[in-house]
Design an enzyme around this catalytic site. Sequence first.
Site, PDB file in Angstrom:
ATOM      1  CB  SER D  21    -115.410 -76.872 -23.849  1.00  0.00           C
ATOM      2  OG  SER D  21    -116.783 -77.127 -23.795  1.00  0.00           O
ATOM      3  CG  ASN D  69    -116.675 -86.155 -28.702  1.00  0.00           C
ATOM      4  OD1 ASN D  69    -117.827 -85.712 -28.588  1.00  0.00           O
ATOM      5  ND2 ASN D  69    -115.653 -85.373 -29.023  1.00  0.00           N
ATOM      6  CG  LEU D  73    -123.131 -79.326 -28.112  1.00  0.00           C
ATOM      7  CD1 LEU D  73    -123.734 -78.230 -28.962  1.00  0.00           C
ATOM      8  CD2 LEU D  73    -122.266 -78.729 -27.006  1.00  0.00           C
ATOM      9  CB  CYS D 129    -123.213 -76.585 -32.728  1.00  0.00           C
ATOM     10  SG  CYS D 129    -122.723 -75.110 -31.887  1.00  0.00           S
ATOM     11  CB  THR D 192    -113.406 -82.692 -32.708  1.00  0.00           C
ATOM     12  OG1 THR D 192    -114.762 -82.285 -32.897  1.00  0.00           O
ATOM     13  CG2 THR D 192    -113.137 -82.836 -31.227  1.00  0.00           C
TER      14      THR D 192
END
Lengths: 256, 256, 303, 303
Positions: D21, D69, D73, D129, D192
């Site tokens: 993703s 990165n 989102l 998140c 990550t």
Amino acid sequence: MKYTQGQYIITDKKAIACEIYSFTIACPEVAAAASPGQFVHIRAKGYTLRRPISICGIDKDKGTLRIVFEIRGEGTAEIAKLNKGDLIDMLAPLGHGFTLNDTYNKVVLIGGGIGTPPMLPLAAFYGKKAVAISGFRNASAVILQNDFIRTGAETILCTDDGSAGIHGFVTQPFTELAKQGGIDAVYACGPMPMLKGIAAICKENGIFCQISLEERMACGIGACLGCACRTVRNDEEYFAHVCKDGPVFNAEEVLW
Amino acid sequence: MKYTQGQYIITDKKAIACEIYSFTIACPEVAAAASPGQFVHIRAKGYTLRRPISICGIDKDKGTLRIVFEIRGEGTAEIAKLNKGDLIDMLAPLGHGFTLNDTYNKVVLIGGGIGTPPMLPLAAFYGKKAVAISGFRNASAVILQNDFIRTGAETILCTDDGSAGIHGFVTQPFTELAKQGGIDAVYACGPMPMLKGIAAICKENGIFCQISLEERMACGIGACLGCACRTVRNDEEYFAHVCKDGPVFNAEEVLW
Amino acid sequence: MADLSVKVCGTDFKNPIIPASGVFGYGREYEELFPLDKLGGIATKGTTLHLRTGNLAPRIAETPSGMLNSVGLQNPGIDHFIDTELPYLLTKNLVVLANIAGSTPDECAEVAAKLEDTDVHMIELNISCPNVKQGGAAFGTSCEMAAEVTKRVRAVTKKPLVVKLSPNVTSITDIAKSVEAAGADAVSLINTLLGMRIDINTGRPILRNNVGGMSGPAVFPIAVRMVWQVANAVNIPVIGMGGVSSGRDAIELMMAGASAIQVGAAIFTDPYAPVRIIEEMNDWLDSKGIASVKNIIGTVKPW
Amino acid sequence: MADLSVKVCGTDFKNPIIPASGVFGYGREYEELFPLDKLGGIATKGTTLHLRTGNLAPRIAETPSGMLNSVGLQNPGIDHFIDTELPYLLTKNLVVLANIAGSTPDECAEVAAKLEDTDVHMIELNISCPNVKQGGAAFGTSCEMAAEVTKRVRAVTKKPLVVKLSPNVTSITDIAKSVEAAGADAVSLINTLLGMRIDINTGRPILRNNVGGMSGPAVFPIAVRMVWQVANAVNIPVIGMGGVSSGRDAIELMMAGASAIQVGAAIFTDPYAPVRIIEEMNDWLDSKGIASVKNIIGTVKPW
Ligand SMILES: Cc1cc2nc3c(=O)[nH]c(=O)nc-3n(C[C@H](O)[C@H](O)[C@H](O)COP(=O)(O)OP(=O)(O)OC[C@H]3O[C@@H](n4cnc5c(N)ncnc54)[C@H](O)[C@@H]3O)c2cc1C
Ligand SMILES: Cc1cc2nc3c(=O)[nH]c(=O)nc-3n(C[C@H](O)[C@H](O)[C@H](O)COP(=O)(O)OP(=O)(O)OC[C@H]3O[C@@H](n4cnc5c(N)ncnc54)[C@H](O)[C@@H]3O)c2cc1C
Ligand SMILES: Cc1cc2nc3c(=O)[nH]c(=O)nc-3n(C[C@H](O)[C@H](O)[C@H](O)COP(=O)(O)O)c2cc1C
Ligand SMILES: Cc1cc2nc3c(=O)[nH]c(=O)nc-3n(C[C@H](O)[C@H](O)[C@H](O)COP(=O)(O)O)c2cc1C
Ligand code: FES
Ligand code: FES
């Protein structure tokens, strides 16, 4: 074909200034598809991310591209180690280039430092209709002036310290040209403050202006959303992506 | 000087079998300090850990070392890309080598596969007093036999599949030699099962035996305690370190 | 020549570069290559109350831009350290950080107590080792355990106490605050990240211990993030480490908030790394006209 | 030709390779390079209830053998995904994993509910998140929050539910067990690792968001360790990812316990990476005479 990835032979390598190299690369299908303002995404051995480099020359007959780049860090240093005859790994041609219009009678191409190379294919296209203003730190950093002259373009050289050409920034001769009027379009690439200054002058004078932006990239093709750039489209703020929507944007779209 | 780190010129490179290379390296101060059984720790560009490789030849007059190594993975593949004239980065000479004794009348040197190279400096030392038994998978993997012959040593060649020399393992001719008696010392390097077998035969026949071990290494000089090896010293279990206490150990010290 | 000296909890370092615990032994092996007094300090191999033999081999595996180790705290015990290694190191002109560890808070305190009568400059308490009393969970992974072991060691030592933190946690700032509250004079971070490699030809983990601690350039961005977070969360100095392999890396970690820098795995790639890094830092500072390395500590300007 | 097919929670994959993703958009850009039906599946860009513009640039930084990165989102929202992207992807012969996210359990459930009437094959719930309700701590860093959000999504979907775990935790096995108990059909890991880089010339973090997620080969050993630990702790399948860049890496992660493999940053280095990895896996299996890739899943023999 839109873009492809492959290993291509370097047919010529030249050091054209301190830490600045010019490569000519045999890549017929890439050259066939390429247009001014697009870039190539180069793999540097040992590094995860590719390096984006603008296309500085397109020879569709010979099937070659030219790139000119400066060693800025480890990846470009690694790429600079490649020699004539070696293979270079490119994903190319990428991005949205400059809008070319052969009804234009006078265009101004403005390159600052290592932002100069992408102006050369425009000079090749517009020839005598183009004025190419190039700015550099000092005389030893000057590149590509003979190449511009060969295209038939009028060339104006500036250096920050006056060691070659006009003493001062590119915005000085450009302001004068803009006042004289008759410019159909301005194309620019270089440091942000320079681009901002040029965009402001163009806006003031109602001149169509396109600029080529830089941003740190991963995929280079619009998939990872890494290279965001704030722009306005249809009066709405829009996060464009430098690799796909750009690198060339209409100056008025960009939210600085 | 015990050991040093530096960049040394490769004066000769040869491919001596499939994926096996021989380098001659000009490194006078290393060659002056080196002795049979020691190793060099080579940096492979792009890799964190150095690669340990045994010394296969020491020419103190010419100030050169020879190494012979096989491509086993990424690091050795990278080192194999180096060419004559290139610099090789070594930390050397390292480790505790073989015990040499010029009063010995008959010694047996046993090398298995890529364990053969460290036997060559021993052959150079003992000359006609040495019998060099070398074992390989098959004829195409055979290396260094002419080098052994040139030292004056008697050579016995074995291959697992009989495609060259004796069909079978090095332990077969060695068992016969051991029975004949008169052997002052056995030196061996190769795969663990081979070393174990040889050590057992030596023990049975009361022959002094030294073996060169391998272990994964980081520092190579005894500082990181990475390359542990279980040994017995003074009747107590002792975690020795292959890079400093070895790579050469008396076979009876080793806890297999 | 820039001024490279720094001060950490009152102790003067002639420069901020310290070989990290475990990679440099007690210094003797590297002294063959360069004089130890070029270094700012040395963090000695983690030492426990008694001799430990460590784990079975293989103990080393390579990883992309890094490595794993599972040495397992092999060391000769604190008495041997005090009798044989420390006197030698104290003759060198550098700061000696005695890295200590133990399987219980008692053991840690006992080791620290033995160092109290020595001239060692600082104690670096490694809380990443598994606590046998608490079923093997590392001290460093819970605020309570981290605080408990810090308190016990604090109680027996007046030496500057540096607590070395594990990165294998959800919130390293919480752990840092706990050990600060428990009396630590400084924290050092990061220790290794738990990793694993498998030899696909044998189907066996490469390390005999199955898992091991990852270090080297690969972990550098994690070290920068954690040093930055911790430096902003506590009022005691931070000694930074994790993947530093160049003068630029050392500068970056100091900007993130480190007052001094330890160098680990980079020494395996380049045994002269600590000395080279000192030179590279000096050159960079000179090129920027920065008079003292102290002027860059914690200067990163977040967006 | 080895049999490369695998089955994860009842869904058949023709091979175990899935672009991760966020790196592959919705597939269109890479389809210029190779037909998507070569892939086992595709995990689509993390999608939220409404359009999100993401963070300011720079969003990308390089690290040794990896990258950071901080895209944040950016996505066009679930309705656009369902109307425009999903129908296109469903015409390709591959498994579509819809990666979803939200700032509250409610938002996650609402997004999942919208997918219930579509033909998407699997839902991959990203719990890394930050949860705005809980002051920004990521759902994925506490067992309670992870279970809560999993339960909420589970309640509204009958599709196979894969929960994607964060590696930035003290115990990933505890989180995995919590989401298993809360009804997850599978877990995927690792997301990550939080990292940071600073431009020492400007003294500014390279990422405009200051910190970002690290991925790429550098994190591979951590992924192997976590996949191995989690596969041994839960009874649901594990989809492995983190630094896979070769067929050998994919084999290694499957031996550690992964039933399928996602490929992320490697695609930036080599856009053909997923296709190359499939070929390399096949070649390796053939060279070892292993008839089916299923035969290697979880086969590592720990010492
Ligand atoms: C569309 C585009 C066209 C470009 N054209 C040219 C050109 O024709 N000639 C030329 O010399 N340079 C050009 N650049 C800049 C060039 O990409 C960078 O100088 C180069 O990536 C730096 O890499 P490095 O390894 O030297 O530096 P490092 O600092 O080691 O790079 C680290 C990472 O940051 C990225 N990065 C660093 N600086 C930049 C930058 N200015 N822009 C984008 N990414 C950056 C790198 O790509 C890499 O991912 C262009 C950039 C873009 C985006
Ligand atoms: C003292 C000593 C002497 C040696 N002498 C020779 C020699 O003369 N010729 C020769 O061809 N080989 C020799 N070897 C083996 C050689 O070191 C390995 O083949 C080499 O390190 C493999 O590296 P790689 O990059 O090819 O493999 P990779 O698998 O990519 O290596 C990964 C890591 O594992 C280590 N490693 C892998 N295999 C071994 C091994 N067998 N021994 C130690 N470390 C290993 C590597 O050093 C590296 O750190 C010797 C080993 C030792 C310890
Ligand atoms: C081989 C090896 C042994 C180590 N032993 C110890 C130790 O005994 N005590 C300790 O606190 N840290 C130990 N460490 C961790 C290092 O001190 C350091 O925290 C870590 O390696 C990160 O730094 P680096 O990336 O520069 O290596 C060891 C590291 C390595 C590589
Ligand atoms: C640019 C980028 C964007 C990402 N976006 C998402 C995302 O939207 N949702 C998600 O669950 N993971 C996202 N990830 C994480 C990846 O899916 C993957 O878990 C991670 O990168 C580790 O794999 P790798 O090392 O192969 O890249 C993203 C990763 C990158 C590099
Ligand atoms: S670099 Fe991936 S979207 Fe532009
Ligand atoms: S490799 Fe460091 S002690 Fe042997």
